[in-house]
Design an enzyme around this catalytic site. Structure first.
Site, PDB file in Angstrom:
ATOM      1  N   HIS A  76     -32.063  27.597  24.305  1.00 52.05           N
ATOM      2  CA  HIS A  76     -32.697  27.569  25.782  1.00 52.05           C
ATOM      3  C   HIS A  76     -33.617  28.450  26.088  1.00 52.05           C
ATOM      4  O   HIS A  76     -32.894  29.632  26.385  1.00 52.05           O
ATOM      5  CB  HIS A  76     -31.478  27.343  26.685  1.00 52.05           C
ATOM      6  CG  HIS A  76     -30.528  26.768  26.781  1.00 52.05           C
ATOM      7  ND1 HIS A  76     -30.734  25.797  27.990  1.00 52.05           N
ATOM      8  CD2 HIS A  76     -30.076  25.693  25.937  1.00 52.05           C
ATOM      9  CE1 HIS A  76     -30.507  24.479  28.078  1.00 52.05           C
ATOM     10  NE2 HIS A  76     -29.552  24.517  26.880  1.00 52.05           N
ATOM     11  N   CYS A 113     -33.329  21.250  25.781  1.00 55.77           N
ATOM     12  CA  CYS A 113     -32.131  20.331  25.816  1.00 55.77           C
ATOM     13  C   CYS A 113     -32.045  18.975  26.669  1.00 55.77           C
ATOM     14  O   CYS A 113     -32.434  18.152  25.984  1.00 55.77           O
ATOM     15  CB  CYS A 113     -31.097  21.312  26.686  1.00 55.77           C
ATOM     16  SG  CYS A 113     -29.324  20.999  25.764  1.00 55.77           S
ATOM     17  N   GLU A 148     -35.352  30.225  28.763  1.00 57.86           N
ATOM     18  CA  GLU A 148     -34.595  30.446  29.958  1.00 57.86           C
ATOM     19  C   GLU A 148     -33.485  31.466  30.096  1.00 57.86           C
ATOM     20  O   GLU A 148     -33.277  31.935  30.688  1.00 57.86           O
ATOM     21  CB  GLU A 148     -35.269  29.453  30.873  1.00 57.86           C
ATOM     22  CG  GLU A 148     -33.619  28.335  30.973  1.00 57.86           C
ATOM     23  CD  GLU A 148     -33.835  27.731  29.531  1.00 57.86           C
ATOM     24  OE1 GLU A 148     -32.613  26.941  30.001  1.00 57.86           O
ATOM     25  OE2 GLU A 148     -34.215  27.213  29.125  1.00 57.86           O
TER      26      GLU A 148
END
Length: 228
Positions: free
Chosen positions: A195, A86, A197
């Site tokens: 994302h 991002c 994560e």
């Protein structure tokens, strides 16, 4: 393997990244401030999402000049894995580690939702745990995720299999050729808007992102076994 999570003023996904590495992946990880002058001792570098320096001028434009960035560039040139997610992707673009630029989403609105990605290249150190053509669910959260590059750059990305992820079905931001993630020519720098994560634990709704981090560790271990 030891990871560095770079923390810029305005980063807000650094804790997500840290816990994905520490708790879900089970590897060593440390926060490294933007003021750091060395990344000695780290095997991989992670640039998290957020709004570094408030996204003033352009997203990632000021962070690119942070004290730590020459060390990030040096790590990339040394062949260490560097992942920008991002805002981290935006910083990599501004730093010239990846080609292209980011524009506002076509909708001109901030988008935060799960997306379906297609793994276009499973033969990278970031994707070797996936299969070619596999579809995975990874969330996005951005206002400037509309990836753009000129026709020559796009042809180079396609011809050299450097488009790693594309949006499958719905393109949430209008990025050219549905691009969600690309790698550099050497294959050790990945930038992506979604994302991983935030998709590293089943409690978050998907564990599809964990394979990306597992891929990095697998490649690092294999490389170090060869060089030992």
């Amino acid at each position: 393997m030891k990871f560095a999570v770079i923390v810029f003023p305005g980063s807000n996904c650094d804790a997500d990244m840290y816990h994905a590495i520490k708790d879900s992946l089970g590897e060593d990880v440390e926060y490294v401030p933007h003021t750091a002058s060395s990344l000695e001792g780290f095997d991989g570098v992670l640039l998290p999402g957020g709004f570094s320096y408030g996204d003033y001028l352009r997203s990632g434009a000021i962070a690119r000049f942070s004290n730590v960035m020459p060390e990030v560039i040096r790590a990339a040139e040394a062949g260490k894995p560097v992942l920008g997610v991002c805002n981290g992707f935006q910083i990599l673009l501004e730093a010239g580690l990846l080609p292209g630029a980011m524009r506002r989403n076509d909708s001109l609105k901030f988008i935060c939702k799960p997306t379906i990605l297609k793994v276009e290249n499973a033969n990278t150190q970031f994707t070797n745990a996936y299969t070619e053509g596999e579809t995975i669910q990874i969330p996005v959260a951005h206002g400037e995720g509309n990836y753009y590059c000129d026709e020559r750059t796009l042809s180079e990305l396609k011809d050299n299999n450097r488009i790693v992820f594309t949006y499958d079905g719905e393109n949430p931001n209008g990025s050219v050729s549905d691009i969600a993630g690309i790698i550099n020519e050497q294959g050790n720098v990945l930038g992506m808007m979604p994302h991983p994560e935030r998709a590293a634990d089943s409690l978050l709704g998907s564990k599809d992102g964990l394979k990306l981090f597992q891929s990095i560790v697998k490649s690092w271990r294999e490389s170090n076994a060869v060089n030992a």
